[in-house]
Write a protein that holds these residues in place. Structure first.
Motif, PDB file in Angstrom:
ATOM      1  N   ASP A 308      55.341 -67.981 -65.280  1.00  0.00           N
ATOM      2  CA  ASP A 308      56.301 -67.275 -66.141  1.00  0.00           C
ATOM      3  C   ASP A 308      55.632 -66.826 -67.446  1.00  0.00           C
ATOM      4  O   ASP A 308      55.186 -67.658 -68.242  1.00  0.00           O
ATOM      5  N   PRO A 309      55.564 -65.504 -67.720  1.00  0.00           N
ATOM      6  CA  PRO A 309      54.944 -65.017 -68.960  1.00  0.00           C
ATOM      7  C   PRO A 309      55.895 -64.900 -70.143  1.00  0.00           C
ATOM      8  O   PRO A 309      55.495 -64.468 -71.226  1.00  0.00           O
ATOM      9  N   THR A 310      57.155 -65.295 -69.950  1.00  0.00           N
ATOM     10  CA  THR A 310      58.173 -65.069 -70.983  1.00  0.00           C
ATOM     11  C   THR A 310      57.766 -65.632 -72.335  1.00  0.00           C
ATOM     12  O   THR A 310      57.934 -64.988 -73.374  1.00  0.00           O
ATOM     13  N   SER A 311      57.224 -66.860 -72.362  1.00  0.00           N
ATOM     14  CA  SER A 311      56.894 -67.503 -73.633  1.00  0.00           C
ATOM     15  C   SER A 311      55.790 -66.780 -74.396  1.00  0.00           C
ATOM     16  O   SER A 311      55.642 -66.958 -75.606  1.00  0.00           O
ATOM     17  N   ASN A 312      55.008 -65.951 -73.693  1.00  0.00           N
ATOM     18  CA  ASN A 312      53.939 -65.213 -74.361  1.00  0.00           C
ATOM     19  C   ASN A 312      54.435 -63.924 -75.011  1.00  0.00           C
ATOM     20  O   ASN A 312      53.707 -63.295 -75.779  1.00  0.00           O
ATOM     21  N   LEU A 313      55.666 -63.528 -74.676  1.00  0.00           N
ATOM     22  CA  LEU A 313      56.220 -62.307 -75.247  1.00  0.00           C
ATOM     23  C   LEU A 313      56.779 -62.585 -76.632  1.00  0.00           C
ATOM     24  O   LEU A 313      57.123 -63.725 -76.963  1.00  0.00           O
ATOM     25  N   GLU A 314      56.921 -61.557 -77.431  1.00  0.00           N
ATOM     26  CA  GLU A 314      57.135 -61.733 -78.873  1.00  0.00           C
ATOM     27  C   GLU A 314      58.312 -62.634 -79.234  1.00  0.00           C
ATOM     28  O   GLU A 314      58.213 -63.475 -80.085  1.00  0.00           O
ATOM     29  N   ARG A 315      59.483 -62.410 -78.581  1.00  0.00           N
ATOM     30  CA  ARG A 315      60.650 -63.206 -78.961  1.00  0.00           C
ATOM     31  C   ARG A 315      61.351 -63.811 -77.772  1.00  0.00           C
ATOM     32  O   ARG A 315      62.466 -64.320 -77.894  1.00  0.00           O
TER      33      ARG A 315
END
Length: 321
Positions: A308-315
């Protein structure tokens, strides 16, 4: 200097200053209008789609007329802000047929007068301040499926407002200092993730194939034709094909860096090999509306290990500015 003369002088200076202030309101010092739609900090103007083009003077009515406004990109349901301070009046009807986007408002003040159409204002009368919440974008996809949703911005004298829409200092792609990725798409500084539309949802783990599969990526909102940036520095490789059918969005690229490896799909990169730096122009968003009319256009972002890449996205997932 005698006291009476001093009082007279102060009064005279005050009167002159007040007249100058009336002639040149403080808002004029900005030079350009404020951001009009959330998610579009640069007031980017709609390009061309199957319904036409959004620039001032574009052809209308099969070439028999010209576009007397500009179309500022704005997602359905997004928050709309006042471009300058002034007096509201309305409602403004553009279509006169009661369709789902036949609403708008006029703002007069600060040396300007403009009509903003295809929005629902919080009110039709009274004063409003520059940057204050004005209303919401109406559901344009219901009326024109596949169009690039937008606010029609038209000067009252039908002159070209384009030069007023450009910010004084255009914001650069975000370069996060906390290890998270930079902004991936122009007009989406927070890497906002696609919600749900008739084709499905954009968050990691969303159902796919009628519930038989899961989405092993996230869909970052990006208007067709928008500039795409590298989320981190690394080595490019590709092309990466997702659909394998040669459709208009079957292109993409992989970036592998010291800490991350990701595939960005539905974009056309400037190249498929070599080094790229964080925040550097990577390419442009492909015309997703041609393939999936009415979808929330987006970049498919998939970690190479399917995590999951969500945590790497800005917000993070679904958060707005």
């Amino acid at each position: 200097m005698p006291a009476l003369s001093l009082v007279t002088l102060v009064s005279l200076v005050s009167t002159v200053f007040t007249k100058q202030l009336d002639a040149h309101p403080p808002q004029q010092q900005h030079g350009h209008w404020a951001q009009i739609c959330s998610g579009n900090p640069t007031n980017r103007i709609r390009g061309c789609d199957r319904y036409g083009c959004g620039n001032f003077g574009a052809d209308r009515h099969s070439g028999k007329g010209k576009h007397a406004g500009v179309d500022v990109i704005c997602s359905d349901g997004a928050t709309v802000y006042a471009p300058f301070s002034g007096q509201l009046s309305g409602p403004i009807r553009f279509f006169h047929n009661g369709n789902a986007i036949d609403d708008g408002v006029q703002i007069r003040g600060s040396g300007y007068c403009v009509k903003l159409v295809c929005i629902h204002p919080i009110r039709y009368h009274g004063q409003i301040r520059r940057g204050q919440r004005l209303g919401i974008m109406l559901p344009m996809q219901k009326v024109y499926p596949g169009i690039i949703s937008h606010i029609h911005v038209e000067n009252c004298d039908r002159s070209d407002p384009t030069h007023l829409l450009t910010p004084d200092v255009p914001p650069l792609p975000q370069r996060a200092q906390d290890g998270r990725w930079a902004a991936v798409c122009a007009g989406n500084p927070t890497n906002e993730i696609r919600g749900c539309d008739k084709y499905g949802c954009g968050y990691y783990g969303a159902p796919r194939r009628d519930g038989k599969g899961k989405h092993r990526a996230v869909d970052v909102i990006c208007a067709d034709g928008a500039t795409v940036y590298a989320p981190f520095s690394g080595q490019l490789s590709g092309p990466v094909k997702f659909f394998h059918n040669g459709n208009a969005i079957d292109d993409g690229v992989q970036i592998r860096g010291p800490e991350f490896c990701v595939k960005l799909l539905c974009i056309h990169p400037i190249r498929y090999s070599g080094q790229i730096s964080k925040g550097q122009v990577l390419g442009r968003m492909l015309p997703m509306q041609r393939v999936f009319p009415g979808i929330t256009s987006h970049i498919h972002i998939e970690n190479c290990d399917h995590s999951d890449p969500t945590s790497n996205l800005e917000r993070g997932k679904g958060q707005r500015e």
